[in-house]
Write a protein that holds these residues in place. Structure first.
Motif, PDB file in Angstrom:
ATOM      1  N   MET A   1       0.845  -1.174   0.000  1.00 21.01           N
ATOM      2  CA  MET A   1       0.000   0.000   0.000  1.00 21.01           C
ATOM      3  C   MET A   1       0.890   1.236   0.000  1.00 21.01           C
ATOM      4  O   MET A   1       1.921   1.261   0.638  1.00 21.01           O
ATOM      5  N   ALA A   2       0.476   2.250  -0.684  1.00 16.08           N
ATOM      6  CA  ALA A   2       1.238   3.492  -0.732  1.00 16.08           C
ATOM      7  C   ALA A   2       1.170   4.199   0.619  1.00 16.08           C
ATOM      8  O   ALA A   2       0.230   4.020   1.394  1.00 16.08           O
ATOM      9  N   ALA A   3       2.170   5.010   0.857  1.00 18.59           N
ATOM     10  CA  ALA A   3       2.207   5.776   2.105  1.00 18.59           C
ATOM     11  C   ALA A   3       1.060   6.775   2.138  1.00 18.59           C
ATOM     12  O   ALA A   3       0.758   7.425   1.147  1.00 18.59           O
ATOM     13  N   ALA A   4       0.422   6.878   3.304  1.00 20.53           N
ATOM     14  CA  ALA A   4      -0.604   7.902   3.496  1.00 20.53           C
ATOM     15  C   ALA A   4       0.092   9.254   3.459  1.00 20.53           C
ATOM     16  O   ALA A   4       1.206   9.404   3.955  1.00 20.53           O
ATOM     17  N   THR A   5      -0.526  10.237   2.855  1.00 18.89           N
ATOM     18  CA  THR A   5       0.125  11.531   2.716  1.00 18.89           C
ATOM     19  C   THR A   5      -0.333  12.559   3.734  1.00 18.89           C
ATOM     20  O   THR A   5       0.367  13.515   3.999  1.00 18.89           O
ATOM     21  N   GLU A   6      -1.510  12.356   4.308  1.00 21.95           N
ATOM     22  CA  GLU A   6      -2.047  13.330   5.263  1.00 21.95           C
ATOM     23  C   GLU A   6      -2.389  12.653   6.576  1.00 21.95           C
ATOM     24  O   GLU A   6      -2.816  11.501   6.602  1.00 21.95           O
ATOM     25  N   TYR A   7      -2.219  13.411   7.643  1.00 21.96           N
ATOM     26  CA  TYR A   7      -2.633  12.921   8.953  1.00 21.96           C
ATOM     27  C   TYR A   7      -4.141  13.055   9.082  1.00 21.96           C
ATOM     28  O   TYR A   7      -4.710  14.075   8.718  1.00 21.96           O
ATOM     29  N   ARG A   8      -4.776  12.003   9.589  1.00 23.63           N
ATOM     30  CA  ARG A   8      -6.217  12.055   9.847  1.00 23.63           C
ATOM     31  C   ARG A   8      -6.438  12.747  11.181  1.00 23.63           C
ATOM     32  O   ARG A   8      -5.795  12.400  12.173  1.00 23.63           O
ATOM     33  N   ASP A   9      -7.376  13.702  11.208  1.00 21.95           N
ATOM     34  CA  ASP A   9      -7.693  14.308  12.488  1.00 21.95           C
ATOM     35  C   ASP A   9      -8.537  13.319  13.284  1.00 21.95           C
ATOM     36  O   ASP A   9      -8.940  12.266  12.800  1.00 21.95           O
ATOM     37  N   GLU A  10      -8.800  13.663  14.536  1.00 17.87           N
ATOM     38  CA  GLU A  10      -9.487  12.739  15.428  1.00 17.87           C
ATOM     39  C   GLU A  10     -10.845  12.289  14.893  1.00 17.87           C
ATOM     40  O   GLU A  10     -11.250  11.150  15.089  1.00 17.87           O
ATOM     41  N   SER A  11     -11.519  13.160  14.164  1.00 15.53           N
ATOM     42  CA  SER A  11     -12.842  12.799  13.651  1.00 15.53           C
ATOM     43  C   SER A  11     -12.771  11.774  12.517  1.00 15.53           C
ATOM     44  O   SER A  11     -13.746  11.093  12.235  1.00 15.53           O
ATOM     45  N   ARG A  12     -11.609  11.663  11.851  1.00 15.28           N
ATOM     46  CA  ARG A  12     -11.466  10.711  10.739  1.00 15.28           C
ATOM     47  C   ARG A  12     -10.565   9.538  11.080  1.00 15.28           C
ATOM     48  O   ARG A  12     -10.371   8.641  10.279  1.00 15.28           O
ATOM     49  N   ALA A  13     -10.007   9.535  12.276  1.00 10.98           N
ATOM     50  CA  ALA A  13      -9.102   8.464  12.688  1.00 10.98           C
ATOM     51  C   ALA A  13      -9.896   7.250  13.155  1.00 10.98           C
ATOM     52  O   ALA A  13     -11.016   7.382  13.642  1.00 10.98           O
ATOM     53  N   PRO A  14      -9.312   6.076  13.011  1.00 13.95           N
ATOM     54  CA  PRO A  14      -9.990   4.886  13.533  1.00 13.95           C
ATOM     55  C   PRO A  14     -10.033   4.934  15.059  1.00 13.95           C
ATOM     56  O   PRO A  14      -9.222   5.613  15.685  1.00 13.95           O
ATOM     57  N   THR A  15     -10.964   4.205  15.629  1.00 13.00           N
ATOM     58  CA  THR A  15     -11.026   4.107  17.087  1.00 13.00           C
ATOM     59  C   THR A  15     -10.069   3.018  17.551  1.00 13.00           C
ATOM     60  O   THR A  15      -9.616   2.180  16.748  1.00 13.00           O
ATOM     61  N   ARG A  16      -9.781   2.985  18.816  1.00 13.64           N
ATOM     62  CA  ARG A  16      -8.907   1.937  19.356  1.00 13.64           C
ATOM     63  C   ARG A  16      -9.558   0.569  19.142  1.00 13.64           C
ATOM     64  O   ARG A  16      -8.883  -0.398  18.802  1.00 13.64           O
ATOM     65  N   ASP A  17     -10.867   0.502  19.306  1.00 16.49           N
ATOM     66  CA  ASP A  17     -11.567  -0.759  19.094  1.00 16.49           C
ATOM     67  C   ASP A  17     -11.411  -1.237  17.652  1.00 16.49           C
ATOM     68  O   ASP A  17     -11.181  -2.424  17.407  1.00 16.49           O
ATOM     69  N   GLU A  18     -11.529  -0.325  16.691  1.00 15.68           N
ATOM     70  CA  GLU A  18     -11.350  -0.695  15.280  1.00 15.68           C
ATOM     71  C   GLU A  18      -9.932  -1.198  15.020  1.00 15.68           C
ATOM     72  O   GLU A  18      -9.734  -2.165  14.272  1.00 15.68           O
ATOM     73  N   ILE A  19      -8.963  -0.554  15.637  1.00 14.65           N
ATOM     74  CA  ILE A  19      -7.566  -0.980  15.466  1.00 14.65           C
ATOM     75  C   ILE A  19      -7.350  -2.354  16.082  1.00 14.65           C
ATOM     76  O   ILE A  19      -6.739  -3.234  15.472  1.00 14.65           O
ATOM     77  N   ASP A  20      -7.881  -2.557  17.281  1.00 17.66           N
ATOM     78  CA  ASP A  20      -7.712  -3.848  17.953  1.00 17.66           C
ATOM     79  C   ASP A  20      -8.377  -4.991  17.192  1.00 17.66           C
ATOM     80  O   ASP A  20      -7.947  -6.136  17.291  1.00 17.66           O
ATOM     81  N   ARG A  21      -9.415  -4.706  16.412  1.00 16.50           N
ATOM     82  CA  ARG A  21     -10.106  -5.739  15.625  1.00 16.50           C
ATOM     83  C   ARG A  21      -9.532  -5.850  14.212  1.00 16.50           C
ATOM     84  O   ARG A  21     -10.023  -6.645  13.413  1.00 16.50           O
TER      85      ARG A  21
END
Length: 113
Positions: free
Chosen positions: A1-21
């Motif tokens: 996968m290509a490198a992400a170019t922009e940082y996601r702000d908190e409203s667009r970032a995954p949740t910890r639960d989504e990351i853990d799953r």
């Protein structure tokens, strides 16, 4: 996968639960667009992601009080969390190139049963 170019702000970032799953190899990168250390490492991260297209790259803008960053005890940027199937394989803050290369090799290595 290509490198992400922009940082996601908190409203667009995954949740910890989504990351853990999550599944597969993931590089979760915490930092900010104005961070000099983050910008200095960005090219090397992009090179590694080109070599390892199986790794999903998620860039998350971090700052005081940001829940996701705090859940990973982020204090310095860039802070790189290497995950496989939702579990932390390694976490590095301001890594050297050698540490970064080693972490990518460990992340994509076949998991031990």
């Amino acid at each position: 996968m290509a490198a992400a170019t922009e940082y996601r702000d908190e409203s667009r970032a995954p949740t910890r639960d989504e990351i853990d799953r999550g599944s597969g190899p993931v590089l979760l990168e915490f930092g900010t667009a104005w961070c000099g250390h983050c910008r200095a490492l960005a090219h090397r991260i992009a090179e590694q992601l080109e070599r390892h297209p199986e790794v999903t790259h998620v860039k998350v803008e971090d700052g005081p009080g940001r829940a996701l960053g705090r859940s990973f005890h982020v204090r310095l940027w860039p802070n790189l969390v290497f995950l496989r199937d939702g579990r932390v394989v390694r976490q590095l803050a301001r890594p050297s190139y050698a540490q970064l290369d080693e972490a990518f090799r460990e992340l994509v290595a076949a998991p031990v049963p």
